[in-house]
Each structure stands twice: as structure tokens, then as C-alpha cells.
Design an enzyme around this catalytic site. Structure first.
Site, PDB file in Angstrom:
ATOM      1  CB  ALA A  66     -25.830   0.815  19.390  1.00 27.74           C
ATOM      2  N   GLY A 112     -26.371   4.511  23.063  1.00 30.56           N
ATOM      3  CA  GLY A 112     -26.712   5.266  21.860  1.00 30.56           C
ATOM      4  C   GLY A 112     -28.049   5.996  21.983  1.00 30.56           C
ATOM      5  CD  GLU A 115     -23.272   7.587  22.597  1.00 33.00           C
ATOM      6  OE1 GLU A 115     -23.631   6.423  22.300  1.00 33.00           O
ATOM      7  OE2 GLU A 115     -22.121   8.006  22.425  1.00 33.00           O
ATOM      8  CD  GLU A 135     -22.387   3.579  25.509  1.00 31.11           C
ATOM      9  OE1 GLU A 135     -22.498   3.954  26.704  1.00 31.11           O
ATOM     10  OE2 GLU A 135     -22.948   4.147  24.558  1.00 31.11           O
TER      11      GLU A 135
HETATM   12  C1  HXC Z   1     -30.435  -5.079  21.298  1.00 29.83           C
HETATM   13  C2  HXC Z   1     -31.862  -4.931  23.070  1.00 29.83           C
HETATM   14  C3  HXC Z   1     -31.176  -3.816  23.572  1.00 29.83           C
HETATM   15  C4  HXC Z   1     -30.054  -3.349  22.839  1.00 29.83           C
HETATM   16  C5  HXC Z   1     -32.790  -4.259  24.922  1.00 29.83           C
HETATM   17  N1  HXC Z   1     -32.865  -5.168  23.945  1.00 29.83           N
HETATM   18  N2  HXC Z   1     -31.773  -3.430  24.730  1.00 29.83           N
HETATM   19  N3  HXC Z   1     -31.500  -5.547  21.949  1.00 29.83           N
HETATM   20  N4  HXC Z   1     -29.736  -4.015  21.714  1.00 29.83           N
HETATM   21  N5  HXC Z   1     -29.369  -2.271  23.205  1.00 29.83           N
HETATM   22  C6  HXC Z   1     -33.821  -6.271  23.800  1.00 29.83           C
HETATM   23  C7  HXC Z   1     -33.516  -7.398  24.744  1.00 29.83           C
HETATM   24  O1  HXC Z   1     -32.516  -8.233  24.215  1.00 29.83           O
HETATM   25  C8  HXC Z   1     -34.848  -8.088  24.802  1.00 29.83           C
HETATM   26  O2  HXC Z   1     -35.015  -8.864  23.635  1.00 29.83           O
HETATM   27  C9  HXC Z   1     -35.838  -6.937  24.719  1.00 29.83           C
HETATM   28  O3  HXC Z   1     -35.124  -5.844  24.159  1.00 29.83           O
HETATM   29  C10 HXC Z   1     -36.365  -6.510  26.071  1.00 29.83           C
HETATM   30  O4  HXC Z   1     -35.243  -6.253  26.915  1.00 29.83           O
HETATM   31  P1  HXC Z   1     -35.047  -6.906  28.353  1.00 29.83           P
HETATM   32  O5  HXC Z   1     -33.615  -6.865  28.656  1.00 29.83           O
HETATM   33  O6  HXC Z   1     -35.738  -8.240  28.409  1.00 29.83           O
HETATM   34  O7  HXC Z   1     -35.881  -5.892  29.261  1.00 29.83           O
HETATM   35  P2  HXC Z   1     -35.599  -5.515  30.787  1.00 29.83           P
HETATM   36  O8  HXC Z   1     -35.268  -6.738  31.598  1.00 29.83           O
HETATM   37  O9  HXC Z   1     -36.783  -4.714  31.213  1.00 29.83           O
HETATM   38  O10 HXC Z   1     -34.299  -4.585  30.774  1.00 29.83           O
HETATM   39  C11 HXC Z   1     -34.324  -3.324  30.112  1.00 29.83           C
HETATM   40  C12 HXC Z   1     -32.882  -2.807  29.939  1.00 29.83           C
HETATM   41  C13 HXC Z   1     -32.013  -3.894  29.288  1.00 29.83           C
HETATM   42  C14 HXC Z   1     -32.294  -2.418  31.317  1.00 29.83           C
HETATM   43  C15 HXC Z   1     -32.959  -1.530  29.087  1.00 29.83           C
HETATM   44  O11 HXC Z   1     -32.690  -4.321  28.098  1.00 29.83           O
HETATM   45  C16 HXC Z   1     -30.652  -3.432  28.905  1.00 29.83           C
HETATM   46  O12 HXC Z   1     -29.762  -3.314  29.766  1.00 29.83           O
HETATM   47  N6  HXC Z   1     -30.437  -3.222  27.609  1.00 29.83           N
HETATM   48  C17 HXC Z   1     -29.116  -2.888  27.073  1.00 29.83           C
HETATM   49  C18 HXC Z   1     -28.726  -1.478  27.427  1.00 29.83           C
HETATM   50  C19 HXC Z   1     -27.349  -1.133  26.901  1.00 29.83           C
HETATM   51  O13 HXC Z   1     -26.341  -1.722  27.302  1.00 29.83           O
HETATM   52  N7  HXC Z   1     -27.291  -0.184  25.993  1.00 29.83           N
HETATM   53  C20 HXC Z   1     -26.025   0.290  25.406  1.00 29.83           C
HETATM   54  C21 HXC Z   1     -25.762  -0.505  24.162  1.00 29.83           C
HETATM   55  S1  HXC Z   1     -24.198  -0.122  23.477  1.00 29.83           S
HETATM   56  P3  HXC Z   1     -35.459 -10.417  23.689  1.00 29.83           P
HETATM   57  O14 HXC Z   1     -35.331 -10.850  22.266  1.00 29.83           O
HETATM   58  O15 HXC Z   1     -34.559 -11.082  24.652  1.00 29.83           O
HETATM   59  O16 HXC Z   1     -36.878 -10.330  24.172  1.00 29.83           O
HETATM   60  C22 HXC Z   1     -24.423   1.312  22.687  1.00 29.83           C
HETATM   61  C23 HXC Z   1     -23.217   1.836  21.946  1.00 29.83           C
HETATM   62  C24 HXC Z   1     -23.502   3.105  21.213  1.00 29.83           C
HETATM   63  O17 HXC Z   1     -25.443   1.899  22.699  1.00 29.83           O
HETATM   64  C25 HXC Z   1     -22.348   3.534  20.339  1.00 29.83           C
HETATM   65  C26 HXC Z   1     -22.271   2.823  19.033  1.00 29.83           C
HETATM   66  C27 HXC Z   1     -21.227   3.406  18.085  1.00 29.83           C
END
Ligand code: HXC
Length: 255
Positions: A66, A112, A115, A135
């Protein structure tokens, strides 16, 4: 319909939805969730389409979760609504769609994103895929059905460990534990998904639709009865006549 964050294409009875927000690794913001809901609705009611494939654009991510930027200032009520609306308009909708949905997981499928893949009817993955529910690293738990669907797919103990540790499964491990059905090279991912989809498209859509409905009840105590009823209903559908006649005529059925 036009979409800001999706690409849709249709060919040979197959609908392909590609999530296209590469700058955010295809993270699911509100607009993308709504667009996906509409796109699935559009393809479900398109009579030319028998099977839907869902994938992410680029080589790096299916969906990285998400959109964290969008919910970072939410309070409890907004958080609950985020999960509730998403589950209702998209995740449960996919699971209960009348047409098969295959997730072609092409890289990160996190939070997400995993999911979303789990709400599809089954998953294949590219060899660079990494799948997990991180998460708890954000002080959250999965909210788009992950706590319910992951244990069903990989077992309760493994799901507990995966969610508590926030570990990411490599594609090969994901296949071993039943989270994805197959792993192929990235360039083979869509061709393989389309090949499976073509095989499905050849079979009776009415029967497949019933199979989805009944398999989705396999965890409830209504499953066996639903199977009996659906089995009976199919005898009254045209496809049954065509399928059995084709077999006896020693020809391929034309559904
Ligand atoms: C918003 C995101 C994002 C996310 C990545 N980006 N994941 N933006 N939401 N979930 C963005 C980063 O901010 C960055 O933007 C760009 O994408 C590239 O990501 P990087 O982090 O620079 O890439 P990298 O170093 O290769 O790392 C990849 C990654 C990392 C390991 C996937 O991005 C990451 O850990 N992302 C978050 C994963 C996560 O925690 N997902 C769960 C979210 S909570 P900029 O602008 O900086 O270039 C969820 C809840 C669901 O999903 C339920 C809801 C009800």
C-alpha cells in the site's frame, strides 16, 4: 474506461491488467485501488474475456505494498476504513470474481502487494520475485486480508513466522511452500501466464465459474453441500451438453 495507473490489454479471450506506477514500485494508492476495482469489473462483464492476468510494470516490482506516503498521517478510524474499503471493493472482489484471475508476480510483492497476489485465484512468479508481509516493520499488521489468506496458503505456523519476522520469501522458497505455483525466468513470466490462461479459456466458462465459487467455500462447512448443488446446476447448462457430446463425437468441445 481510461486509467491513470493501469494498462489494460485484451487478446485471445485473455485480459491483461498491468499496474503501472513505476516511480513508487507500483504501490497501491487510493486511485490505483479504485482503478483496479473498475478494471476487474470491466473485464468481468466483457463477454470476450475468459481469464484475467494481473501483473506489475517493469522488472522490479509487482506491487511494493500500500502507498505508505498516502496513509502515514491516518488515525485509527481512517486506517480501519482504508482496510475495509480496500477489502470490499478490490481484494474480496477479485477472490470472488466469476472469471479466473492469475497473478504474474514479477519482482517485489510486499504487504498489500502480496495480499493482492493472494486474493488472485493462483500465482506464478518470476525468479527475481520477493514476497513478504513486512507491515510489522511499520508498526502495522496486514490489512488487505493477509492474516487470513497467508495461513490458508502456507499454513498457520509459517504464516505466523513470516508476519512476525517480516521476512521476504525468494521465489523458489515461495514455490516450495505453496505460495506460488510455479517459478519461471522473468522473460517467460507473461508467456507462461498466457499459456496457462489459454488452457483455461478452452474449458467451460460456466463450469470454471462454479469451480471458483465452490473452491472458495472449501474452508467453510458449506463447501460439500455447495459442491453438490453446483454440480447439479451444471447439468442444466449448455456447456454440459456440448462437453459430453463432443467427447462422444470424438471432437474438441466448443464452449
Ligand atoms: C510508497 C513506495 C513504496 C510503498 C516503494 N516506494 N515502496 N512508496 N509506498 N509501499 C517508493 C520509494 O519511496 C521510492 O520513492 C521508490 O518507490 C523506489 O523505492 P526504493 O525504496 O528507493 O527502492 P529500493 O531501495 O530498491 O527498495 C525496494 C523496497 C523498498 C525493498 C521494495 O522500497 C521497500 O521496502 N518498500 C516498502 C515495502 C513495504 O513496507 N510495504 C508494505 C507497505 S504497508 P522515492 O520517491 O524515494 O524515489 C502495506 C499495508 C497493506 O502494504 C494494508 C493496508 C490496509
Amino acid at each position: 474506461m481510461t486509467y491513470n495507473n493501469l494498462e489494460i490489454s485484451t487478446e485471445d479471450k485473455i485480459g491483461l491488467i498491468t499496474i503501472n506506477r513505476p516511480k513508487a514500485l507500483n504501490a497501491l494508492n487510493k486511485e490505483t485501488i479504485e482503478e483496479l476495482s473498475n478494471a476487474f469489473g470491466e473485464l468481468e462483464s466483457n463477454e470476450d474475456i475468459r481469464v484475467i492476468i494481473l501483473t506489475g510494470s517493469g522488472e522490479k516490482a509487482f506491487v511494493a505494498g500500500a502507498d505508505i506516503k498516502e496513509f502515514k498521517d491516518f488515525d485509527g478510524k481512517q486506517g480501519q476504513q482504508l482496510a475495509q474499503v480496500g477489502q470490499t471493493i478490490l481484494f474480496n472482489k477479485i477472490e470472488n470474481l466469476k472469471k479466473p484471475v492469475i497473478a504474474a508476480v514479477n519482482g517485489y510483492a510486499l504487504g498489500g502487494g502480496l495480499e493482492l497476489a493472494m486474493s488472485c485465484h493462483f500465482r506464478i512468479a518470476s525468479d527475481n520475485a520477493l514476497l513478504g508481509l513486512p507491515e510489522v516493520t511499520l508498526g502495522l499488521i496486514p490489512g488487505y486480508g493477509g492474516t487470513q489468506r497467508l495461513p490458508k496458503l502456507i499454513g498457520k505456523g509459517r504464516a505466523m513466522q513470516a508476519i512476525m519476522t517480516a521476512e521476504m520469501f525468494k521465489a523458489e522458497k515461495a514455490e516450495q511452500i505453496g505460495l506460488v505455483n510455479e517459478v519461471v525466468a522473468l522473460e517467460e513470466l507473461l508467456p507462461r501466464a498466457k499459456k496457462i490462461a489459454s488452457k483455461i479459456a478452452f474449458n467451460s466458462p460456466v463450469a470454471i465459474s462454479k469451480a471458483i465459487e465452490v473452491i472458495n467455500l472449501s474452508d467453510s462447512d458449506k463447501g460439500f453441500e455447495a459442491e453438490i448443488n453446483a454440480f447439479g446446476e451444471l447439468f442444466d447448462a449448455e456447456d454440459f451438453k456440448e462437453g459430453t457430446t463432443a467427447f462422444l463425437d470424438k471432437r474438441k468441445p466448443n464452449f
